[in-house]
Design an enzyme around this catalytic site. Sequence first.
Site, PDB file in Angstrom:
ATOM      1  N   GLY A 279       0.742  -1.358  -0.148  1.00  0.00           N
ATOM      2  CA  GLY A 279      -0.135   0.078   0.114  1.00  0.00           C
ATOM      3  C   GLY A 279       0.949   1.349   0.153  1.00  0.00           C
ATOM      4  O   GLY A 279       1.953   1.201  -0.547  1.00  0.00           O
ATOM      5  N   SER A 280       0.563   2.322   0.902  1.00  0.00           N
ATOM      6  CA  SER A 280       0.826   3.639   0.789  1.00  0.00           C
ATOM      7  C   SER A 280       2.402   3.721   1.098  1.00  0.00           C
ATOM      8  O   SER A 280       3.023   4.661   0.856  1.00  0.00           O
ATOM      9  CB  SER A 280       0.030   4.546   1.464  1.00  0.00           C
ATOM     10  OG  SER A 280      -1.170   4.342   1.253  1.00  0.00           O
TER      11      SER A 280
END
Lengths: 567, 184
Positions: A279-280
Amino acid sequence: MTAIAAPPARIREAASRDSALATVHFRLMVLMLLVSGVVLLIVAKLIWMGVAAGPQRANVVSGGFVPARADIVDRNGEPLARTIDGWSIAIHPREVISDRRELAQKLAALMPEHSAAWYWRALNSNRKFVYLRKRAMPELVRQVNALGEPAVALGREPERLYPQGMMAAHVLGFVDNDSIGRSGLELTNNGRLTDAAQRGEPLMLAMDSRVQAALESELNAAMVKHSAAAATGIVLDVHTGEVVALSSLPSYNPNVGPDANGVRSNELNMATQAVFELGSTFKPLTIANAIDQHVVTDIARRYDARAALRVGGYRIRDDHPANRWLNVPEMLTLSSNIVTAQIAEQIGAARMERYFRALGFYDKAAIELPNPRRPLTPHFWARTTVMTSGYGHGIAITPLHLANAYAALVNGGILRPATLLRRRAGQVPAGRRVIAPETSALMRRLLRLIVTDGTGRRADAAGMRVGGKTGTADKSSGGGYNRNARVSTFAAAFPMDDPKYVVVAMLDDPHGTADTGGFATAGMVAAPIVGKVVARIGPLLGVYPDEARDVDLSDLRGMIWKPKAER
Amino acid sequence: MLAARFRSVYWVALASVAGLGCYMVTQRVAAERTSLEKLERDIWRTRMSIRNLETELGTRGSLSQMEKWNIEVLDLRAANSAQFVREGVQLASLNASPVPGAPATVAAVRPAGVVQAKAEVPRPAEPRVEQPMLRHANYVRPEGERITPLPQRVALSGAGPLDSSALADIGRIARVEAGEAREQ
């Protein structure tokens, strides 16, 4: 005619007696010579042995002690694996004299890991020798001995002991009954550990057992608190690539053998043998790439984040929509997928792929652990792939890959292969440049900004200057994403004014609690782990908290828009 | 004459004494070597038992066990950033009153257990599991106004270099010295 008094027969007799006597003498002489020759030979041999042979010395007496298998110690010399003399209990079934059924029941009472029927079968088998128990405790050995069965064989055998129990089990691995490494470093370094020339010297790891213990304790506390399925943590030295701590929970106890079915649970090392969409945490990597490629020439430039992006049949949206135009510091502190996707698209497929290849995301992690998992990387770079991989979706790597990439991101841009073994000053590989030094310097400040002003506030250990990025990714299952199960990651480094260590903490499928407001996002569940771990391990690693020191973020803070009320 | 006759005997005796002497030396060396080997074997055995005891100690006192004791028995926590002293000035400031001359008031040093104990006065029967097994000696404060908390002076800061009486002393000594200097 009287000259001959004796009859001729007698004369002949006397002559023959003389010659017979001579023969006897001769034979005696030969015999004596033979005997004395042999005696002389023995004497000569004795003298020779006394003179020529050097002092015979016992083999055991060499001063030092060479174990059958080399010890494994941490970077401070603390033992993590040792070979000791353990007790084994075996039996010669053919020589049993007492009642077999009764003996089987007594053995089952003492060693309940097998049933009485199992012992009865073992006692009636036609084998010469059957092991009943290895790694027996002296107390048990005494009790078995008290049974008084002469067919029972009690022996001392080299036994591998891991004094720290479950700690670092996935790193150390374990050995089988024949003392052959079957997992972890015991497997990959089996040759080194058993080599007669080298086993006197312990194998020194880069791991610091105190740091490992702190990491495991905090990870375990968070895993229990948030009812997570698994937890992983890595502490990596950014300048040498040494893995100071690596943990995968739930763990197992290498001192205990496999269960009756030969199965050992929790053997999978989540840090190297499992891949996740992280993810981020990819966003800082993407921004660094964009700055290096001159896609982002001014971090104050704003990107449209007013509405979700529609790409093909896919919607890219933000978890906390800002509904306005965002610049790079805002995009990182608010963790905007929309802006990252736009920047990734501008970088383009070719440069994204080249960058990920340079970071080693296309290769198995270079680490001394068995069966490292190959990351799942895009084969075909569609437009959506380019955009989503910018924020860590559509590409799955191991947590170790991420820690290594973050080390390069903050250490000035040099990627070095990670290692579990101690690297002395001259042994650190030169590594290769993947990020420009100026970009790395800017990224350090941006990462610190995320912790002071963004989603990573809960990782801000007082005085430790932590910087890092949260990453919450929905878990992929069956071709789609499961919005109710997520992987929450926090990748951080400290101290940000001169980064020394990268800390990555990951929870698999955590659940929110009352104090996180029911949220299970990385900022709520993974960032506190890093904050607590850093506060504990910093002083152990020579990084002391100093609240009077910090990175100068005034220019970056000025770029973050705040509503009038907060100004 | 007699000596000449016995010369060969003397020679034999001399040779055998010399041979015997050499033999004795050899025996002596062998005995020493044996005792040395025995000593080395003892050293080896001692090293082995040191190693075994170290291993046992390390296993019994493994880091997870230590942590358990630290948390459950001793109630110890990792030091926070305020507990690290970076420079001498900061160290010295720990011993000084905030304002020179003003009496230092400090909150009574209470172990974690006391605060919890205060809350549990009305219902003392309730077992509290999160309390450490080993605690500092403490007392339960009576309810209400029976005891009014008095500002406490820490002994150290009362005798410290910069409290009011010390400043007065310094002033007095300075005046006396100044007077002596004028007389001379």
